[in-house]
Scaffold this active site. Structure first.
Site, PDB file in Angstrom:
ATOM      1  N   ARG A   1       0.761  -1.123  -0.139  1.00  0.00           N
ATOM      2  CA  ARG A   1      -0.168   0.106   0.020  1.00  0.00           C
ATOM      3  C   ARG A   1       1.011   1.173   0.038  1.00  0.00           C
ATOM      4  NH1 ARG A   1      -2.218  -0.318   5.232  1.00  0.00           N
ATOM      5  NH2 ARG A   1      -2.936   1.922   4.819  1.00  0.00           N
TER       6      ARG A   1
ATOM      7  N   CYS B   1     -19.878 -13.999  18.589  1.00  0.00           N
ATOM      8  CA  CYS B   1     -20.174 -12.814  19.169  1.00  0.00           C
ATOM      9  C   CYS B   1     -19.557 -11.514  18.402  1.00  0.00           C
ATOM     10  CB  CYS B   1     -19.313 -12.717  20.480  1.00  0.00           C
ATOM     11  SG  CYS B   1     -17.798 -12.517  20.797  1.00  0.00           S
TER      12      CYS B   1
ATOM     13  N   THR C   1      -9.350   7.560  19.898  1.00  0.00           N
ATOM     14  CA  THR C   1      -8.970   6.257  19.528  1.00  0.00           C
ATOM     15  C   THR C   1      -9.780   5.856  18.255  1.00  0.00           C
ATOM     16  OG1 THR C   1      -8.704   3.782  19.839  1.00  0.00           O
ATOM     17  CG2 THR C   1     -10.152   4.944  21.215  1.00  0.00           C
TER      18      THR C   1
ATOM     19  N   ASN D   1      -3.863   8.963   9.536  1.00  0.00           N
ATOM     20  CA  ASN D   1      -2.462   8.552   9.772  1.00  0.00           C
ATOM     21  C   ASN D   1      -1.897   8.904  11.000  1.00  0.00           C
ATOM     22  OD1 ASN D   1      -1.328  11.074   9.276  1.00  0.00           O
ATOM     23  ND2 ASN D   1      -1.494  10.765   7.354  1.00  0.00           N
ATOM     24  N   VAL D   2      -0.943   8.269  11.309  1.00  0.00           N
ATOM     25  CA  VAL D   2      -0.060   8.670  12.590  1.00  0.00           C
ATOM     26  C   VAL D   2      -0.036  10.135  12.823  1.00  0.00           C
ATOM     27  CG1 VAL D   2       1.912   8.413  13.959  1.00  0.00           C
ATOM     28  CG2 VAL D   2       1.059   6.571  12.775  1.00  0.00           C
TER      29      VAL D   2
ATOM     30  N   ARG E   1      -9.842   8.764  13.137  1.00  0.00           N
ATOM     31  CA  ARG E   1      -9.160   8.178  11.756  1.00  0.00           C
ATOM     32  C   ARG E   1      -8.325   9.058  11.261  1.00  0.00           C
ATOM     33  NH1 ARG E   1     -11.058   5.568   6.176  1.00  0.00           N
ATOM     34  NH2 ARG E   1      -9.289   4.311   5.937  1.00  0.00           N
TER      35      ARG E   1
ATOM     36  N   LYS F   1      -2.759  -8.038  11.693  1.00  0.00           N
ATOM     37  CA  LYS F   1      -4.303  -7.786  12.261  1.00  0.00           C
ATOM     38  C   LYS F   1      -4.982  -7.343  11.053  1.00  0.00           C
ATOM     39  CE  LYS F   1      -3.221  -3.249  14.175  1.00  0.00           C
ATOM     40  NZ  LYS F   1      -3.438  -2.299  15.340  1.00  0.00           N
ATOM     41  N   ASP F   2      -4.515  -6.960  10.142  1.00  0.00           N
ATOM     42  CA  ASP F   2      -5.358  -6.420   9.060  1.00  0.00           C
ATOM     43  C   ASP F   2      -5.848  -7.427   8.169  1.00  0.00           C
ATOM     44  OD1 ASP F   2      -4.900  -3.662   9.572  1.00  0.00           O
ATOM     45  OD2 ASP F   2      -3.492  -3.265   7.792  1.00  0.00           O
TER      46      ASP F   2
ATOM     47  N   ARG G   1     -12.329  -2.140  20.300  1.00  0.00           N
ATOM     48  CA  ARG G   1     -11.252  -2.701  21.482  1.00  0.00           C
ATOM     49  C   ARG G   1     -10.758  -1.834  22.488  1.00  0.00           C
ATOM     50  NH1 ARG G   1      -6.029  -2.999  21.888  1.00  0.00           N
ATOM     51  NH2 ARG G   1      -5.723  -2.269  19.929  1.00  0.00           N
TER      52      ARG G   1
ATOM     53  N   THR H   1      -1.514  12.563  11.691  1.00  0.00           N
ATOM     54  CA  THR H   1      -2.634  13.232  11.926  1.00  0.00           C
ATOM     55  C   THR H   1      -3.329  13.177  13.444  1.00  0.00           C
ATOM     56  OG1 THR H   1      -3.329  12.989   9.696  1.00  0.00           O
ATOM     57  CG2 THR H   1      -5.225  13.366  11.228  1.00  0.00           C
ATOM     58  N   ARG H   2      -3.118  11.771  13.827  1.00  0.00           N
ATOM     59  CA  ARG H   2      -3.620  11.575  15.103  1.00  0.00           C
ATOM     60  C   ARG H   2      -2.759  12.048  16.359  1.00  0.00           C
ATOM     61  NH1 ARG H   2      -6.407   5.596  15.121  1.00  0.00           N
ATOM     62  NH2 ARG H   2      -7.147   5.525  13.021  1.00  0.00           N
TER      63      ARG H   2
END
Length: 316
Positions: free
Chosen positions: A9, A237, A122, A146-147, A144, A78-79, A126, A149-150
């Protein structure tokens, strides 16, 4: 072998991860070319649940693999959806980065030092569930981006803190921004967090042979246990899930210790369970612990109607 075409990506984090793998393969004597793949998740500003969830980042790259436009791909593990892809194989799981979550807060504050009413951002149900369960009186706001931005939301004063994956900040050289590494006792990471998956077509024995040298047995065992748990819970669940497996010394041989969380996003219900099993049976261990969680009430938990993404590393 001819040049290995590695699909990535376009995000800064994805490119950094792919270059790391390319460098390792180059050290082994291979020639590697990065091929940029644009995914729907990279160009959409919507929450990931609205555009397809976890698999939205993997699908375009997997399509390129199947078409033969690339030879291998590097994913944040994890994606990857837990459902198997019979024509594809994760040929290697390299040594895992630190899987823990971290806090980036104003004035160098830790989670416990944030005043009541502080706003913490966040993109993860989770994390939302586990932070809420701590009862700290903080407000949790979905975000939401990118790093940069957050973290910028903190430096600009829009938020008091954000929670991110330590692994992503490590790979981007941004650990100086971290004000606290969160203990998994408080916040368990996402299954597979911090690990990379190198994926290729199952019929490409040459690529599999080239990539297998990067596989780390301990990292693979841990993530297999975590993802096995997630796969079983997804069938029973919809609650936010955290999991962390670790290799431990048993009485006679190495074992796997697996901890897991399932809870409600408002923090009112939290289930934390753990189990130890044979190192050689990670999939069975994850499934057994998932069954315990389901028996203890996880099957009755429901996710919020419109959760945000559990993937802070998606865009960077």
């Amino acid at each position: 072998m001819t040049t290995l075409r590695l699909g990535t990506r376009r995000s800064g984090l994805a490119t950094t991860q792919s270059r790391w793998v390319a460098d390792r393969l180059t050290e082994l004597g291979h020639t590697v070319e990065l091929v940029e793949i644009t995914t729907d998740g990279d160009v959409s500003g919507e929450l990931l649940t609205a555009i397809g969830g976890t698999g939205v980042f993997a699908s375009a790259i997997r399509h390129a693999l199947r078409e033969g436009r690339i030879d291998l791909a590097v994913h944040s593990l994890k994606d990857l959806p837990t459902a198997p892809e019979p024509d594809l194989v994760v040929a290697a799981v390299p040594v895992r980065e630190d899987s823990r979550d971290v806090l980036v807060a104003r004035d160098g504050l830790t989670l416990g030092e944030l005043p009541s009413g502080s706003v913490v951002g966040t993109g993860s149900p989770r994390r939302t569930a586990q932070l809420a369960a701590l009862g700290l009186g903080i407000e949790i706001r979905p975000i939401r981006g990118n790093v940069d931005t957050r973290i910028g939301l903190v430096t600009s004063g829009a938020l008091d803190a954000v929670v991110l994956a330590r692994a992503g900040l490590t790979r981007l050289g941004r650990l100086d921004d971290v004000t606290e590494v969160l203990d998994p006792i408080q916040v368990l990471p996402a299954p597979g967090q911090g690990a990379l998956a190198i994926e290729c077509r199952a019929d490409r024995a040459d690529v599999i042979a080239a990539v297998t040298a990067l596989d780390d047995a301990d990292s693979r065992a841990c993530v297999v246990a975590e993802r096995s748990l997630l796969a079983r819970l997804e069938a029973g669940c919809t609650a936010p899930v955290g999991a962390l497996a670790e290799v431990v010394e048993g009485d006679e041989a190495l074992e796997l210790s697996l901890r897991a969380f399932a809870g409600s996003e408002d923090g009112r219900v939290e289930l934390r369970r753990s189990l130890v099993g044979p190192y050689s049976e990670p999939e069975a261990l994850g499934a057994r612990l998932a069954e315990i969680l389901l028996e203890d009430g996880a099957a009755d938990l429901e996710a919020a109607p419109t959760p945000a993404s559990d993937h802070p590393e998606h865009v960077s």
